[in-house]
Design a protein around this motif. Structure first.
Motif, PDB file in Angstrom:
ATOM      1  N   TRP A 222      20.491 -11.050  -1.639  1.00  0.00           N
ATOM      2  CA  TRP A 222      19.479 -10.661  -0.657  1.00  0.00           C
ATOM      3  C   TRP A 222      18.365  -9.831  -1.288  1.00  0.00           C
ATOM      4  O   TRP A 222      17.212  -9.952  -0.909  1.00  0.00           O
ATOM      5  N   TRP A 223      18.734  -8.962  -2.265  1.00  0.00           N
ATOM      6  CA  TRP A 223      17.712  -8.131  -2.899  1.00  0.00           C
ATOM      7  C   TRP A 223      16.734  -9.006  -3.680  1.00  0.00           C
ATOM      8  O   TRP A 223      15.524  -8.844  -3.587  1.00  0.00           O
ATOM      9  N   TRP A 224      17.269  -9.947  -4.444  1.00  0.00           N
ATOM     10  CA  TRP A 224      16.419 -10.808  -5.244  1.00  0.00           C
ATOM     11  C   TRP A 224      15.600 -11.748  -4.366  1.00  0.00           C
ATOM     12  O   TRP A 224      14.447 -12.058  -4.675  1.00  0.00           O
ATOM     13  N   PHE A 225      16.175 -12.203  -3.254  1.00  0.00           N
ATOM     14  CA  PHE A 225      15.415 -13.044  -2.330  1.00  0.00           C
ATOM     15  C   PHE A 225      14.202 -12.276  -1.809  1.00  0.00           C
ATOM     16  O   PHE A 225      13.078 -12.791  -1.800  1.00  0.00           O
ATOM     17  N   ASP A 226      14.410 -11.031  -1.381  1.00  0.00           N
ATOM     18  CA  ASP A 226      13.302 -10.206  -0.895  1.00  0.00           C
ATOM     19  C   ASP A 226      12.274  -9.963  -1.992  1.00  0.00           C
ATOM     20  O   ASP A 226      11.064 -10.039  -1.765  1.00  0.00           O
ATOM     21  N   PHE A 227      12.779  -9.669  -3.182  1.00  0.00           N
ATOM     22  CA  PHE A 227      11.878  -9.350  -4.293  1.00  0.00           C
ATOM     23  C   PHE A 227      11.009 -10.545  -4.672  1.00  0.00           C
ATOM     24  O   PHE A 227       9.804 -10.400  -4.935  1.00  0.00           O
ATOM     25  N   LEU A 228      11.599 -11.742  -4.694  1.00  0.00           N
ATOM     26  CA  LEU A 228      10.891 -12.922  -5.175  1.00  0.00           C
ATOM     27  C   LEU A 228      10.021 -13.569  -4.104  1.00  0.00           C
ATOM     28  O   LEU A 228       9.155 -14.390  -4.434  1.00  0.00           O
ATOM     29  N   THR A 229      10.219 -13.230  -2.840  1.00  0.00           N
ATOM     30  CA  THR A 229       9.470 -13.886  -1.761  1.00  0.00           C
ATOM     31  C   THR A 229       8.474 -12.952  -1.085  1.00  0.00           C
ATOM     32  O   THR A 229       7.951 -13.274  -0.017  1.00  0.00           O
ATOM     33  N   THR A 230       8.218 -11.795  -1.688  1.00  0.00           N
ATOM     34  CA  THR A 230       7.232 -10.853  -1.156  1.00  0.00           C
ATOM     35  C   THR A 230       6.191 -10.566  -2.236  1.00  0.00           C
ATOM     36  O   THR A 230       6.380 -10.926  -3.399  1.00  0.00           O
ATOM     37  N   PRO A 231       5.064  -9.925  -1.871  1.00  0.00           N
ATOM     38  CA  PRO A 231       4.003  -9.686  -2.863  1.00  0.00           C
ATOM     39  C   PRO A 231       4.518  -8.983  -4.104  1.00  0.00           C
ATOM     40  O   PRO A 231       5.477  -8.194  -4.040  1.00  0.00           O
ATOM     41  N   PRO A 232       3.910  -9.227  -5.250  1.00  0.00           N
ATOM     42  CA  PRO A 232       4.358  -8.626  -6.511  1.00  0.00           C
ATOM     43  C   PRO A 232       4.369  -7.107  -6.437  1.00  0.00           C
ATOM     44  O   PRO A 232       3.538  -6.485  -5.765  1.00  0.00           O
ATOM     45  N   LEU A 233       5.326  -6.516  -7.138  1.00  0.00           N
ATOM     46  CA  LEU A 233       5.455  -5.064  -7.166  1.00  0.00           C
ATOM     47  C   LEU A 233       4.360  -4.479  -8.055  1.00  0.00           C
ATOM     48  O   LEU A 233       4.204  -4.872  -9.208  1.00  0.00           O
ATOM     49  N   GLU A 234       3.577  -3.569  -7.506  1.00  0.00           N
ATOM     50  CA  GLU A 234       2.524  -2.915  -8.268  1.00  0.00           C
ATOM     51  C   GLU A 234       2.202  -1.580  -7.627  1.00  0.00           C
ATOM     52  O   GLU A 234       2.600  -1.306  -6.495  1.00  0.00           O
ATOM     53  N   PHE A 235       1.497  -0.740  -8.362  1.00  0.00           N
ATOM     54  CA  PHE A 235       1.017   0.521  -7.800  1.00  0.00           C
ATOM     55  C   PHE A 235      -0.191   0.174  -6.930  1.00  0.00           C
ATOM     56  O   PHE A 235      -1.311   0.048  -7.424  1.00  0.00           O
ATOM     57  N   ALA A 236       0.027   0.054  -5.641  1.00  0.00           N
ATOM     58  CA  ALA A 236      -0.985  -0.531  -4.763  1.00  0.00           C
ATOM     59  C   ALA A 236      -2.296   0.228  -4.796  1.00  0.00           C
ATOM     60  O   ALA A 236      -3.372  -0.378  -4.789  1.00  0.00           O
ATOM     61  N   SER A 237      -2.250   1.551  -4.824  1.00  0.00           N
ATOM     62  CA  SER A 237      -3.487   2.321  -4.796  1.00  0.00           C
ATOM     63  C   SER A 237      -4.217   2.296  -6.131  1.00  0.00           C
ATOM     64  O   SER A 237      -5.371   2.714  -6.227  1.00  0.00           O
ATOM     65  N   LEU A 238      -3.537   1.814  -7.186  1.00  0.00           N
ATOM     66  CA  LEU A 238      -4.128   1.805  -8.523  1.00  0.00           C
ATOM     67  C   LEU A 238      -4.378   0.390  -9.030  1.00  0.00           C
ATOM     68  O   LEU A 238      -4.747   0.201 -10.175  1.00  0.00           O
ATOM     69  N   ALA A 239      -4.180  -0.600  -8.186  1.00  0.00           N
ATOM     70  CA  ALA A 239      -4.247  -1.987  -8.639  1.00  0.00           C
ATOM     71  C   ALA A 239      -5.598  -2.324  -9.246  1.00  0.00           C
ATOM     72  O   ALA A 239      -5.694  -3.123 -10.175  1.00  0.00           O
ATOM     73  N   SER A 240      -6.648  -1.713  -8.743  1.00  0.00           N
ATOM     74  CA  SER A 240      -7.984  -2.059  -9.214  1.00  0.00           C
ATOM     75  C   SER A 240      -8.353  -1.386 -10.524  1.00  0.00           C
ATOM     76  O   SER A 240      -9.412  -1.633 -11.076  1.00  0.00           O
ATOM     77  N   THR A 241      -7.473  -0.508 -11.036  1.00  0.00           N
ATOM     78  CA  THR A 241      -7.816   0.224 -12.257  1.00  0.00           C
ATOM     79  C   THR A 241      -7.560  -0.589 -13.509  1.00  0.00           C
ATOM     80  O   THR A 241      -8.020  -0.232 -14.583  1.00  0.00           O
ATOM     81  N   GLY A 242      -6.806  -1.668 -13.405  1.00  0.00           N
ATOM     82  CA  GLY A 242      -6.516  -2.487 -14.569  1.00  0.00           C
ATOM     83  C   GLY A 242      -5.462  -1.848 -15.453  1.00  0.00           C
ATOM     84  O   GLY A 242      -5.018  -0.726 -15.234  1.00  0.00           O
ATOM     85  N   GLY A 243      -5.028  -2.582 -16.483  1.00  0.00           N
ATOM     86  CA  GLY A 243      -4.035  -2.057 -17.403  1.00  0.00           C
ATOM     87  C   GLY A 243      -2.626  -2.384 -16.965  1.00  0.00           C
ATOM     88  O   GLY A 243      -2.366  -2.739 -15.822  1.00  0.00           O
ATOM     89  N   THR A 244      -1.693  -2.285 -17.890  1.00  0.00           N
ATOM     90  CA  THR A 244      -0.301  -2.552 -17.593  1.00  0.00           C
ATOM     91  C   THR A 244       0.321  -1.361 -16.886  1.00  0.00           C
ATOM     92  O   THR A 244      -0.247  -0.263 -16.831  1.00  0.00           O
ATOM     93  N   VAL A 245       1.512  -1.593 -16.345  1.00  0.00           N
ATOM     94  CA  VAL A 245       2.230  -0.506 -15.697  1.00  0.00           C
ATOM     95  C   VAL A 245       2.497   0.624 -16.681  1.00  0.00           C
ATOM     96  O   VAL A 245       2.334   1.810 -16.368  1.00  0.00           O
ATOM     97  N   GLY A 246       2.897   0.268 -17.897  1.00  0.00           N
ATOM     98  CA  GLY A 246       3.158   1.295 -18.896  1.00  0.00           C
ATOM     99  C   GLY A 246       1.933   2.133 -19.198  1.00  0.00           C
ATOM    100  O   GLY A 246       2.012   3.353 -19.352  1.00  0.00           O
ATOM    101  N   GLU A 247       0.785   1.473 -19.255  1.00  0.00           N
ATOM    102  CA  GLU A 247      -0.462   2.195 -19.519  1.00  0.00           C
ATOM    103  C   GLU A 247      -0.821   3.117 -18.355  1.00  0.00           C
ATOM    104  O   GLU A 247      -1.311   4.235 -18.552  1.00  0.00           O
ATOM    105  N   LEU A 248      -0.566   2.651 -17.133  1.00  0.00           N
ATOM    106  CA  LEU A 248      -0.848   3.494 -15.974  1.00  0.00           C
ATOM    107  C   LEU A 248       0.059   4.708 -15.948  1.00  0.00           C
ATOM    108  O   LEU A 248      -0.370   5.828 -15.645  1.00  0.00           O
ATOM    109  N   LEU A 249       1.321   4.514 -16.271  1.00  0.00           N
ATOM    110  CA  LEU A 249       2.257   5.636 -16.309  1.00  0.00           C
ATOM    111  C   LEU A 249       1.841   6.653 -17.358  1.00  0.00           C
ATOM    112  O   LEU A 249       1.840   7.863 -17.119  1.00  0.00           O
ATOM    113  N   ASP A 250       1.490   6.153 -18.532  1.00  0.00           N
ATOM    114  CA  ASP A 250       1.058   7.059 -19.592  1.00  0.00           C
ATOM    115  C   ASP A 250      -0.193   7.821 -19.182  1.00  0.00           C
ATOM    116  O   ASP A 250      -0.357   9.005 -19.483  1.00  0.00           O
ATOM    117  N   SER A 251      -1.070   7.134 -18.458  1.00  0.00           N
ATOM    118  CA  SER A 251      -2.301   7.778 -18.007  1.00  0.00           C
ATOM    119  C   SER A 251      -2.023   8.825 -16.941  1.00  0.00           C
ATOM    120  O   SER A 251      -2.732   9.824 -16.833  1.00  0.00           O
TER     121      SER A 251
END
Length: 442
Positions: A222-251
């Motif tokens: 059920w967890w994987w079904f929810d994960f794969l059938t919903t919008p991609p996981l991202e930092f929603a408020s930072l999506a427009s800043t570009g860069g990888t997740v690792g780069e955003l965390l470091d920033s």
């Protein structure tokens, strides 16, 4: 001799009423959860190990988290008697507004990783309960979508001051435009703490498929079904800043932030400002003198510096010194409504729950968060009635004693004399408030 008789069928029928079975599995699980630890057990069964451990874990040896939870257990309540406690009011005022309960939902990152409903579930549950909801800079739902989920309630925004200051300034403007009333300026993350469970699990965002993750996912489709059938996981408020997740965390982790940044953000933000991550009296005094609206005694849920001070232990001294000038709040380790009662009795203006909320989210989405709030509310109300107080304002330090388990080790005169003069001239460590010893320690 006891006189015996055949059972009366009519009377026996009255005793043999069976409860109708609950066919809804989620409802049955949540109704069976009587404590936050029960929700935690359900969450662990239903969530992949990497996601659960990200929530449940802390830094290094996880001593800070364990000590924070132990501190809440090491208390003694002192109830009154023969006072009418038939009606209890749990409403409180914090940061210029009301809350139906003396706790709100703390900011958490990667929240949709725990359950696809993520912050929407938290904000909706907070709205229904009449308590504040706090969105993290690293949240997985946008500022605007949280506002839509909680349009008439109190929304707070937690801010990391990022290396690219313009990103943080943009978030401030968006939160203000969306009507968020409080900003939490976070100061305890110059670098990320060493969260060893995540390293051992190979934790990443988005989750990477390995043989281990696939095997772990087999009993949790059920967890994987929810994960794969919903919008991609991202930092929603930072999506427009570009860069990888690792780069955003470091920033997001910037060791250069200072009091000048606090002043700049204070000038930008139109609402109340709280400094989150305060861990000593000296900083509390300085922040009060600078005129911030609140301070949150917190060690980031034990996720940053291990062996950090216990926020609940700091509470009485900080309230005594600055409580008339600034609103003092506390988090880390709260797992029971009685923990909240004890905090309020020792002078806290408000408390925040993080993991307790996420355990409910993982256990059952929005309904699980509702169940978390209900459990804590019931425990809080029952504790207040047993103390025979009828409002949050009636709770006082006389109702609680912090029992002693950990205390600074006394230095003998001989050892003190052996300390080099350069070291001995430094200021002594602040003393903890006097506490009562348990019988085993006396």
């Amino acid at each position: 001799m006891v006189k015996r008789q055949f059972p009366n069928p009519v009377e026996l029928a009255k005793l043999m009423k069976f409860k109708a079975p609950e066919l809804n599995g989620k409802k049955r699980r949540l109704e069976g959860a009587l404590t936050i630890y029960d929700l935690k057990a359900i969450a662990k069964r239903r969530t992949p190990k990497a996601a659960f451990d990200y929530t449940d874990g802390a830094a290094e040896g996880e001593l800070s988290l364990a000590r924070a939870r132990q501190a809440f257990e090491d208390i003694e309540f002192h109830p009154s008697i023969l006072r009418d406690a038939s009606t209890v009011d749990t409403t409180t005022t914090v940061l210029g507004g009301t809350s139906a309960l003396p706790f709100g939902i703390a900011p958490t990152g990667f929240t949709r990783l725990m359950h696809t409903e993520g912050e929407i579930a938290g904000a909706g549950a907070a709205a229904a309960a009449g308590i504040p909801f706090t969105l993290s800079t690293l949240g997985t739902t946008s500022i605007e979508d949280v506002k839509a989920a909680n349009p008439h309630g109190r929304n707070w925004f937690q801010l990391y001051v990022m290396r690219q200051r313009e990103i943080s300034y943009g978030l401030i403007e968006r939160a203000a435009a969306a009507g968020f009333d409080t900003l939490m300026f976070t100061v305890d993350t110059p670098v990320a703490g060493a969260r060893l469970r995540d390293k051992r699990n190979g934790f990443s965002i988005p989750p990477q498929l390995t043989a281990g993750t696939i095997i772990n996912a087999i009993p949790r489709p059920w967890w994987w079904f929810d994960f794969l059938t919903t919008p991609p996981l991202e930092f929603a408020s930072l999506a427009s800043t570009g860069g990888t997740v690792g780069e955003l965390l470091d920033s997001a982790m910037d060791p250069s932030i200072n009091y000048d940044d606090l002043q700049i953000i204070r000038n930008m933000w139109p609402g109340r400002i709280v400094v989150k991550g305060v861990q000593n009296l000296e900083d509390s005094k300085r922040l009060a003198a600078l005129g911030v609206d609140g301070i949150l005694l917190s060690n980031h849920g034990g996720r940053q510096l291990d062996r950090a001070p216990i926020p609940f232990h700091l509470l009485p001294e900080v309230v005594r010194e600055v409580g008339n000038d600034v609103e003092v709040m506390v988090d880390t380790g709260i797992m029971n409504g009685a923990d909240i009662v004890a905090s309020m009795a020792l002078g806290a203006k408000f408390t925040l729950i993080g993991r307790a909320y996420l355990y409910g989210l993982m256990a059952g989405g929005r309904e699980g968060v509702d169940r978390t709030i209900q459990i804590l509310s019931d425990q809080l109300l029952r504790t207040m009635k047993l103390l025979e107080v009828t409002s949050i304002g009636e709770l006082e330090p006389k109702h609680v004693t912090q029992l002693q388990r950990l205390a600074p080790r006394a230095v003998s005169p001989a050892a003190a004399a052996a300390v080099p003069a350069k070291v001995s001239r430094t200021s002594p460590a602040p003393r903890r408030p006097a506490v009562r010893k348990t019988r085993s320690q006396a």
